[in-house]
Design a protein around this motif. Structure first.
Motif, PDB file in Angstrom:
ATOM      1  N   LEU A 170       0.814  -1.208   0.000  1.00 28.22           N
ATOM      2  CA  LEU A 170       0.000   0.000   0.000  1.00 28.22           C
ATOM      3  C   LEU A 170       0.855   1.268   0.000  1.00 28.22           C
ATOM      4  CD1 LEU A 170      -2.808   1.306   0.222  1.00 28.22           C
ATOM      5  CD2 LEU A 170      -2.613   1.092   2.715  1.00 28.22           C
ATOM      6  N   VAL A 171       2.006   1.233   0.669  1.00 28.40           N
ATOM      7  CA  VAL A 171       2.843   2.426   0.754  1.00 28.40           C
ATOM      8  C   VAL A 171       3.350   2.829  -0.627  1.00 28.40           C
ATOM      9  CG1 VAL A 171       4.967   3.376   1.741  1.00 28.40           C
ATOM     10  CG2 VAL A 171       3.499   1.888   3.133  1.00 28.40           C
ATOM     11  N   ASN A 172       3.891   1.889  -1.382  1.00 30.20           N
ATOM     12  CA  ASN A 172       4.350   2.207  -2.733  1.00 30.20           C
ATOM     13  C   ASN A 172       3.190   2.563  -3.655  1.00 30.20           C
ATOM     14  OD1 ASN A 172       7.131   1.998  -2.422  1.00 30.20           O
ATOM     15  ND2 ASN A 172       7.135  -0.208  -2.790  1.00 30.20           N
ATOM     16  N   HIS A 173       2.045   1.938  -3.432  1.00 26.78           N
ATOM     17  CA  HIS A 173       0.884   2.254  -4.269  1.00 26.78           C
ATOM     18  C   HIS A 173       0.460   3.709  -4.082  1.00 26.78           C
ATOM     19  CE1 HIS A 173      -2.889   1.747  -6.391  1.00 26.78           C
ATOM     20  NE2 HIS A 173      -3.534   2.223  -5.327  1.00 26.78           N
ATOM     21  N   VAL A 174       0.494   4.191  -2.835  1.00 30.05           N
ATOM     22  CA  VAL A 174       0.089   5.574  -2.572  1.00 30.05           C
ATOM     23  C   VAL A 174       1.170   6.559  -3.002  1.00 30.05           C
ATOM     24  CG1 VAL A 174      -0.512   7.214  -0.752  1.00 30.05           C
ATOM     25  CG2 VAL A 174      -1.469   4.907  -0.709  1.00 30.05           C
ATOM     26  N   ASP A 177       2.199   5.272  -7.231  1.00 25.76           N
ATOM     27  CA  ASP A 177       1.121   5.188  -8.221  1.00 25.76           C
ATOM     28  C   ASP A 177       0.124   6.329  -8.098  1.00 25.76           C
ATOM     29  OD1 ASP A 177       2.354   2.842  -8.994  1.00 25.76           O
ATOM     30  OD2 ASP A 177       1.036   1.568  -7.782  1.00 25.76           O
ATOM     31  N   GLN A 178      -0.252   6.679  -6.872  1.00 27.82           N
ATOM     32  CA  GLN A 178      -1.288   7.685  -6.682  1.00 27.82           C
ATOM     33  C   GLN A 178      -0.740   9.108  -6.648  1.00 27.82           C
ATOM     34  OE1 GLN A 178      -4.520   6.963  -6.708  1.00 27.82           O
ATOM     35  NE2 GLN A 178      -4.104   4.780  -6.951  1.00 27.82           N
ATOM     36  N   LEU A 179       0.279   9.346  -5.847  1.00 32.89           N
ATOM     37  CA  LEU A 179       0.802  10.697  -5.670  1.00 32.89           C
ATOM     38  C   LEU A 179       1.983  11.018  -6.564  1.00 32.89           C
ATOM     39  CD1 LEU A 179       0.612  10.944  -1.755  1.00 32.89           C
ATOM     40  CD2 LEU A 179      -1.082  11.694  -3.431  1.00 32.89           C
ATOM     41  N   GLY A 180       2.671  10.005  -7.061  1.00 34.11           N
ATOM     42  CA  GLY A 180       3.815  10.233  -7.928  1.00 34.11           C
ATOM     43  C   GLY A 180       4.990  10.916  -7.248  1.00 34.11           C
ATOM     44  N   LEU A 181       5.165  10.661  -5.950  1.00 33.21           N
ATOM     45  CA  LEU A 181       6.260  11.291  -5.210  1.00 33.21           C
ATOM     46  C   LEU A 181       7.596  10.597  -5.425  1.00 33.21           C
ATOM     47  CD1 LEU A 181       4.452  12.028  -1.821  1.00 33.21           C
ATOM     48  CD2 LEU A 181       4.812  13.572  -3.756  1.00 33.21           C
ATOM     49  N   THR A 182       7.603   9.383  -5.931  1.00 35.64           N
ATOM     50  CA  THR A 182       8.842   8.643  -6.179  1.00 35.64           C
ATOM     51  C   THR A 182       8.916   8.237  -7.650  1.00 35.64           C
ATOM     52  OG1 THR A 182       7.766   6.559  -5.539  1.00 35.64           O
ATOM     53  CG2 THR A 182       8.933   7.770  -3.814  1.00 35.64           C
ATOM     54  N   ASP A 183      10.146   8.127  -8.159  1.00 36.90           N
ATOM     55  CA  ASP A 183      10.336   7.747  -9.556  1.00 36.90           C
ATOM     56  C   ASP A 183       9.990   6.285  -9.806  1.00 36.90           C
ATOM     57  OD1 ASP A 183      11.210  10.319  -9.987  1.00 36.90           O
ATOM     58  OD2 ASP A 183      13.327   9.810  -9.681  1.00 36.90           O
ATOM     59  N   LYS A 184      10.223   5.453  -8.804  1.00 35.70           N
ATOM     60  CA  LYS A 184       9.943   4.023  -8.927  1.00 35.70           C
ATOM     61  C   LYS A 184       9.599   3.479  -7.560  1.00 35.70           C
ATOM     62  CE  LYS A 184      14.880   2.972  -8.529  1.00 35.70           C
ATOM     63  NZ  LYS A 184      16.035   2.263  -9.130  1.00 35.70           N
ATOM     64  N   PRO A 185       8.955   2.323  -7.485  1.00 36.79           N
ATOM     65  CA  PRO A 185       8.637   1.740  -6.169  1.00 36.79           C
ATOM     66  C   PRO A 185       9.900   1.512  -5.350  1.00 36.79           C
ATOM     67  CG  PRO A 185       7.391   0.651  -7.897  1.00 36.79           C
ATOM     68  CD  PRO A 185       8.372   1.550  -8.597  1.00 36.79           C
ATOM     69  N   SER A 186       9.821   1.815  -4.077  1.00 32.41           N
ATOM     70  CA  SER A 186      10.976   1.734  -3.183  1.00 32.41           C
ATOM     71  C   SER A 186      10.975   0.419  -2.428  1.00 32.41           C
ATOM     72  CB  SER A 186      10.960   2.902  -2.189  1.00 32.41           C
ATOM     73  OG  SER A 186      10.934   4.152  -2.857  1.00 32.41           O
ATOM     74  N   PHE A 187      12.179   0.005  -2.061  1.00 27.26           N
ATOM     75  CA  PHE A 187      12.351  -1.158  -1.175  1.00 27.26           C
ATOM     76  C   PHE A 187      12.391  -0.629   0.259  1.00 27.26           C
ATOM     77  CE2 PHE A 187      13.996  -2.752  -5.190  1.00 27.26           C
ATOM     78  CZ  PHE A 187      13.452  -4.023  -5.240  1.00 27.26           C
ATOM     79  N   TRP A 188      11.387  -0.975   1.035  1.00 26.38           N
ATOM     80  CA  TRP A 188      11.278  -0.444   2.388  1.00 26.38           C
ATOM     81  C   TRP A 188      11.833  -1.385   3.448  1.00 26.38           C
ATOM     82  CZ3 TRP A 188      10.236   4.502   2.895  1.00 26.38           C
ATOM     83  CH2 TRP A 188       9.531   5.155   1.892  1.00 26.38           C
ATOM     84  N   LEU A 189      11.943  -2.645   3.150  1.00 29.86           N
ATOM     85  CA  LEU A 189      12.379  -3.616   4.152  1.00 29.86           C
ATOM     86  C   LEU A 189      13.838  -4.022   3.995  1.00 29.86           C
ATOM     87  CD1 LEU A 189       9.193  -5.870   4.282  1.00 29.86           C
ATOM     88  CD2 LEU A 189       9.797  -3.924   5.737  1.00 29.86           C
TER      89      LEU A 189
END
Length: 333
Positions: A170-174, A177-189
């Protein structure tokens, strides 16, 4: 003429032997002793249980820290050879790999603890102040605010694990995908972002406790102080600065100390979030000691690290209480 015979008690007259006053004081003294000893007698089971659950394992851990307790002596750890202070020397030798890794874990833990405690206190205090005045729906909001604190740790952290997933979290989706704050999905773990993920989960489940304690402390502040300050022309921020925060001094002293000890010793959150091996950026000292003990099977060295951690927390607690108590006494003068 009639003669009155003195009434005898146990074959003796009241005038025989000791005076009546002395005979009356003894039962009173024994009754007072029984009343004083009764609370300690009632506390005895809890004290014995405390000794069994906490102090006995602590003493055993201190003894283990002076032994070369490796996987070769697990079956009968009492036969492990004594090493003296060798485990402590290896742990604090910061030029060697073991000491260097422990120092890095200690610095990560200190940074994480300070940020987490500060954010928990800030968010909890702000929420408690906002909930101080009565309005429609305040009870519902208070109940919702306490949900993260009421949830079991494992259930809450596992939910965050799913939310931090790289592909379908959900974090990467928001954020992506939704807000466009990052260039690509991030690795959080994994990687450096693991520290932010750990801090987010810690603050999320810790600030409701600060909210609860501060909210209870606000109930003891007389409303007349705010009314008098408002008549004098003090605004909201001035009232918070001059009345609310000083009145919460004793509450905040205990709150910050408890949050610090809980966060510094937190094991469940990083263990459930990352597993047995935490990323380097989120290598808290509690997980590091666990790995040193159960991954390398060097329980003697792990026990020495635990004792060092205990001494550090005792030192910090003593200094903190001394400084805050002195500051409060100076403020009263």
């Amino acid at each position: 003429m009639t003669t009155t015979v003195p009434e005898k008690t146990g074959g003796r007259t009241p005038h025989d032997g000791a005076p009546p006053a002395a005979g009356v004081k003894a039962p009173r003294r024994s009754g007072r002793i029984r009343r004083i000893g009764l609370p300690y007698l009632l506390l005895l089971p809890a004290l014995l249980l405390e000794l069994l659950v906490h102090l006995v394992p602590m003493v055993i851990g201190v003894v283990m820290s002076f032994k070369e307790l490796t996987q070769f002596f697990i079956r009968d750890w009492g036969t492990a050879p004594w090493t003296g202070l060798d485990n402590y020397r290896v742990s604090v030798d910061f030029d060697a790999p073991v000491g260097e890794e422990l120092l890095h874990s200690f610095l990560v833990t200190v940074t994480f603890t300070l940020l987490s405690v500060a954010l928990c206190w800030l968010i909890g205090t702000a929420a408690a102040i906002c909930m101080q005045d009565a309005f429609r729906g305040r009870g519902l909001l208070r109940a919702l605010f306490l949900v993260p604190y009421a949830l079991p740790v494992y259930a809450a952290v596992i939910t965050w694990v799913f939310m931090f997933q790289h592909d379908n979290g959900l974090v990467n989706h928001v954020l992506h995908d939704q807000l466009g704050l990052t260039d690509k999905p991030s690795f959080w773990l994994i990687g450096d972002n693991s520290f932010l993920a750990l801090l987010t989960v810690s603050v999320w489940k810790g600030w409701p406790f600060a909210f609860l304690i501060v909210m209870a402390g606000l109930q003891n502040i007389p409303k007349e102080l705010y009314e008098a300050a408002a008549l004098d022309g003090a605004g909201t921020w001035q009232q918070i600065r001059r009345i609310t925060l000083p009145s919460l001094g004793a509450v905040n002293q205990v709150l910050v100390l408890v949050l610090f000890l809980w966060t510094f010793n937190d094991f469940n959150t990083p263990f459930v979030l990352f597993g047995k091996t935490a990323p380097e950026a989120a290598d808290l000292i509690s997980v590091h000691i666990y790995q040193e003990s159960f991954a390398t099977w060097n329980f003697g060295r792990g026990s020495a690290m635990s004792v060092l951690l205990l001494l550090f927390l005792l030192l910090v607690t003593g200094v903190y209480l001394a400084v805050t108590s002195r500051g409060r006494r100076s403020a009263r003068v």
